[in-house]
Design an enzyme around this catalytic site. Structure first.
Site, mmCIF file in Angstrom:
data_model
loop_
_atom_site.group_PDB
_atom_site.id
_atom_site.type_symbol
_atom_site.label_atom_id
_atom_site.label_comp_id
_atom_site.label_asym_id
_atom_site.label_seq_id
_atom_site.Cartn_x
_atom_site.Cartn_y
_atom_site.Cartn_z
ATOM 1 N N ARG A 148 -2.886 1.706 19.613
ATOM 2 C CA ARG A 148 -3.861 0.951 18.832
ATOM 3 C C ARG A 148 -3.575 -0.544 18.889
ATOM 4 O O ARG A 148 -4.487 -1.357 18.975
ATOM 5 C CB ARG A 148 -3.831 1.423 17.373
ATOM 6 N N ARG A 149 -2.314 -0.888 18.867
ATOM 7 C CA ARG A 149 -1.952 -2.301 18.859
ATOM 8 C C ARG A 149 -2.160 -2.938 20.226
ATOM 9 O O ARG A 149 -2.451 -4.130 20.325
ATOM 10 C CB ARG A 149 -0.488 -2.439 18.415
ATOM 11 N N GLY A 192 0.823 -1.201 0.000
ATOM 12 C CA GLY A 192 0.000 0.000 0.000
ATOM 13 C C GLY A 192 0.851 1.242 0.000
ATOM 14 O O GLY A 192 2.059 1.209 0.266
ATOM 15 N N GLY A 193 0.221 2.364 -0.297
ATOM 16 C CA GLY A 193 0.922 3.634 -0.346
ATOM 17 C C GLY A 193 0.845 4.365 0.980
ATOM 18 O O GLY A 193 0.513 3.800 2.029
ATOM 19 N N HIS A 205 0.418 4.501 17.364
ATOM 20 C CA HIS A 205 0.512 3.170 16.754
ATOM 21 C C HIS A 205 0.523 2.090 17.830
ATOM 22 O O HIS A 205 -0.186 1.093 17.740
ATOM 23 C CB HIS A 205 1.790 3.115 15.917
ATOM 24 N N GLY A 255 -3.771 2.574 4.874
ATOM 25 C CA GLY A 255 -4.470 1.669 5.776
ATOM 26 C C GLY A 255 -3.899 0.270 5.788
ATOM 27 O O GLY A 255 -4.501 -0.647 6.345
ATOM 28 N N LYS A 256 -2.709 0.088 5.212
ATOM 29 C CA LYS A 256 -2.158 -1.258 5.102
ATOM 30 C C LYS A 256 -1.763 -1.831 6.460
ATOM 31 O O LYS A 256 -1.982 -3.018 6.719
ATOM 32 C CB LYS A 256 -0.960 -1.281 4.148
ATOM 33 N N THR A 302 11.039 -2.910 12.101
ATOM 34 C CA THR A 302 12.291 -2.695 11.369
ATOM 35 C C THR A 302 12.797 -1.268 11.497
ATOM 36 O O THR A 302 13.832 -0.931 10.920
ATOM 37 C CB THR A 302 12.091 -3.008 9.881
ATOM 38 N N ASP A 349 6.470 -5.128 10.124
ATOM 39 C CA ASP A 349 6.024 -3.801 9.706
ATOM 40 C C ASP A 349 7.207 -2.843 9.799
ATOM 41 O O ASP A 349 7.554 -2.418 10.894
ATOM 42 C CB ASP A 349 4.871 -3.360 10.600
#
Length: 680
Positions: free
Chosen positions: A57-58, A11-12, A54, A16-17, A37, A90
């Site tokens: 949310r996880r 995805g760009g 991030h 939403g990827k 990474t 990710d």
């Protein structure tokens, strides 16, 4: 998510990827690992806020593994993943940045414009000066800041991540994913002070795409970059993780980067994406929050063999081989052996199905009015008034049902769904011998019993939690079989149909399909498992619930039309029952339903022909959670609660025995010369 599955999510920027990848593993059982990474950048508060969002949310259910220390860290983390774990990488853009850093490709000085000569116009000199200034601005390809699509300064800008993503290699990253806790050192981003080119020249040589998908630099670091895609693909295939989702930026949809490092990054990441896609079971492209599942090898019309175990077999084979070295990477499974799942899609309707109408409500209301004549000083037929009026109006009866047919379908489903169930053939043999309760009750009410001859494969339907169980063609064949059984019954003068299902796993499969169609929790649709000895088997119930849950998790992003659900989860028995209900509605033959499989088929039939369920009657839910759910969903009032546990069809036949005398009595009240029902 099925077992031993690898999924690549492309995805760009802010597409939403990452969110999709996290949702894929949200309900995964066992340990969940997040392989990061990227690196943090404490000098960028906005970047740190993205990291915090991030991680919030996880949640705390993930174990984060820092893979930002170098290219080998991700390879080692994949190999060290626990067997059966769910792993999210990710993302691969951050890993590409680490590779460039390790190869010493960090000098990103743009090509200097040629000095103007006497023959160079003033306008040309102005354009050259503007171009030189533009290359020092933001870099959307590498996330280093600037307007040049492949170069930039030390300013960090998330280039390819989602709304909450962060860069992978500090200031010079292109990943846009969350970094693991680490330093804020600059990655290979252009404009950083990390290292000089390994060649000793002003800039590294231009990247050259090879036929194998590797990237050659023509300088030191060639081996690192050229072997990297195949090395990562081998590690993905060989990882012990049961489910592995890898997120990667798609940077190949823009212009060729103007800077050398930008071109290195784009070519390297493209080669990495191709190599990982070759060993992935599925590849998704996320655009504007919408997911497109890409077909294998560019074959948009590729079909999915429902019983093929090629993906799992190929992955298992790859997992038994060691990770290939840089010089001899392990061979990736042939992508042709791992076809992409393709939904069967909605059924094509003929004019008869399109023309299905509900029973004549005027005739049913008239029958109810006649039945009030019985209420002389009492309640008349009481709770039986509505089903009797329905039978008189829908079936246009003059009295009792004279011709009743029980249709038995039998199939055995593999996997956890079959826990605690006897095989279909054992039940069918007892029915044919006349010793089963269904056969004895049928004889009592004068009903004939027909056993459907399902298409080949019904004796061993694949486990729904691991693969699609039918092809679209097999769904259509079983559906047409059921429809033909109903039409044949109508031609032979049958006035009432009673569907029954038997076999290992049919109740679990029905619960899974019903849950997918209605949004209910599958465990809430499964009744208690009672063995042949009469003992409650809680372990079998748990195994069934897990199988239904895993099956729904596998297909959670796919279509919910009836034909697709039958192909993904159902099987030939449910497809035949759905066709039976549709065929009965076409020919105006009432159907009495008492079991989860037939009730689920009613819901599937409603998706095909909305009026078809109104030709069915549910007189007693049999205390089955699935039947009770369907009755509530479709607005049926069950009038009996006998609590029988004799098997499919037995409660319906018992209800028929209760209704027959009431029908005979009601027939005496039929007005002479009454008009026939018109089912419009």
């Amino acid at each position: 998510m099925t077992t031993e599955q690898r999924v690549l999510v492309l995805g760009g920027i802010s597409s939403g990827k990452s969110s999709l990848a996290e949702r894929m593993l949200a309900d995964a059982s066992g340990e969940r690992r997040y392989l990061a990474t990227g690196r943090e950048n404490p000098d960028d508060p906005d970047w740190q806020r993205r990291i915090a969002a991030h991680r919030e949310r996880r949640g705390d259910a993930w174990q984060t593994v820092d893979c930002s220390t170098g290219p080998d860290a991700l390879i080692e983390a994949l190999a060290d993943a626990p067997a059966g774990a769910a792993v999210l990488v990710d993302d691969l853009g951050g890993w590409a940045g680490l590779l460039l850093e390790a190869a010493g490709i960090v000098d990103d000085a743009p090509a200097k414009p040629k000095r103007a000569t006497k023959r160079t116009s003033a306008a040309t000199r102005k354009r050259s000066t503007a171009t030189a200034r533009a290359t020092t601005d933001a870099d959307p390809a590498t996330g280093t800041g600037g307007a040049d699509p492949a170069s930039g300064t030390d300013k960090a800008v998330p280039a390819t991540g989602d709304d909450d993503a962060v860069p992978a290699t500090g200031t010079g990253s292109a990943s846009g994913t969350e970094p693991a806790t680490g330093t804020g050192t600059a990655g290979p981003g252009p404009g950083s002070d990390a290292a000089a080119p390994a060649t000793g020249s002003d800039a590294p040589a231009e990247p050259v795409a090879t036929g194998t998908g590797a990237v050659e630099t023509g300088a030191a670091g060639t081996t690192v970059l050229a072997d990297a895609p195949a090395r990562l693909a081998a590690a993905v295939a060989a990882s012990p993780a049961a489910t592995l989702v890898l997120v990667s930026p798609e940077v190949g949809l823009t212009v060729v980067p103007a800077s050398r490092t930008g071109r290195h990054f784009a070519d390297l990441l493209g080669a990495i994406n191709r190599a990982v896609a070759d060993v992935s079971d599925r590849v998704a492209l996320v655009v504007a929050g919408r997911t497109l599942w890409l077909p294998a090898d560019g074959d948009a019309a590729a079909a999915v063999p429902a019983t093929s175990a090629a993906p799992a077999a190929a992955a298992a084979k790859a997992r038994t081989e060691p990770v290939g070295s840089a010089s001899t990477p392990a061979a990736a499974p042939d992508s042709a052996d791992m076809p992409e799942p393709v939904d069967a899609g909605p059924a094509e309707l003929d004019d008869d199905i399109i023309g299905i109408r509900p029973p004549d409500r005027i005739a049913i209301n008239a029958a109810e009015e006649r039945l009030t004549a019985l209420a002389t000083g009492g309640a008349g037929l009481g709770a039986l008034t509505e089903p009797v009026a329905w039978a008189l109006g829908a079936g246009d009866l003059a009295g009792e049902w004279d011709s009743i047919r029980v249709v038995v379908v039998g199939a055995d489903h593999d996997g956890g769904a079959r826990a605690g169930d006897p095989p279909a053939q054992r039940t069918i043999d007892r029915v044919r011998a006349g010793t089963a309760p269904l056969a004895r009750l049928a004889d009592r009410v004068g009903a004939a019993v027909t056993v459907a001859d399902l298409p080949a494969g019904a004796e061993a339907v694949p486990a729904m939690e691991t693969t699609d169980v039918l092809t679209a063609e097999q769904v259509d064949a079983a559906f047409e079989l059921g429809r033909s059984l109903a039409e044949r019954a109508a031609d032979e003068g049958v006035q009432l149909l009673v569907p029954a299902a038997c076999g290992a796993g049919v109740q679990t499969v029905s619960a899974a399909v019903l849950a997918a169609a209605t949004g209910n929790e599958p465990a809430s649709l499964l009744g208690r498992v009672v063995g042949e000895s009469g003992r409650v088997d809680d372990a079998a119930w748990i195994e069934r619930s897990v199988a239904a849950r895993d099956a729904l998790h596998r297909v959670r992003l796919r279509s919910r039309d009836s034909r697709s659900l039958l192909a993904m989860l159902g099987g030939p028995d449910l497809a035949a029952l759905t066709g039976l209900i549709i065929g009965a509605a076409v020919r105006h033959v009432p159907v009495v339903v008492d079991n989860p499989a037939a009730a689920t088929a009613m819901v599937l039939a409603r998706d095909i022909a909305p009026s078809s369920p109104w030709w069915c009657l549910i007189p007693d839910h049999g205390r089955s959670p699935a039947v009770r759910t369907v009755a509530d969903l479709l607005g049926f009032d069950t009038v009996l609660d006998l609590g029988l546990g004799l098997g499919d069809g037995c409660t319906a036949l018992t209800a028929v025995g209760v209704l027959q005398p009431a029908l005979a009595l009601a027939a005496t009240l039929r007005e002479p010369g009454a008009a026939e029902a018109v089912h419009a």
